[in-house]
Write a protein that holds these residues in place. Structure first.
Motif: not given
Length: 77
Positions: A17-20
């Motif tokens: 995942l890259q989305s905070e």
């Protein structure tokens, strides 16, 4: 698919995942579910259970089966 394999796959996907925002939402969900499970597994003692524990504790004290807080503190200092 067994639980262990599912957990490993979940962690692998989580690490991608890259989305905070998504990570924050998953953290909140995990916290909410963990708290819910703790509450489900926690039940108050009945009056009888409490009285039984008190009786056991008093008998332990009378039979010298206890530790003083000062002894415990010494152990961890």
């Amino acid at each position: 698919m067994d639980l262990q394999k599912r957990k490993i796959e979940f962690v692998q996907e989580f690490l991608k995942l890259q989305s905070e925002e998504v990570i924050t939402r998953l953290e909140e969900l995990l916290r909410k579910e963990t708290n819910s499970l703790v509450q489900e597994n926690s039940k108050p003692m009945t009056k009888e259970e409490l009285n039984e524990r008190i009786d056991i504790s008093e008998a332990d004290f009378q039979n010298n089966r206890f530790k003083r807080s000062s002894d415990l503190l010494k152990k961890y200092q």
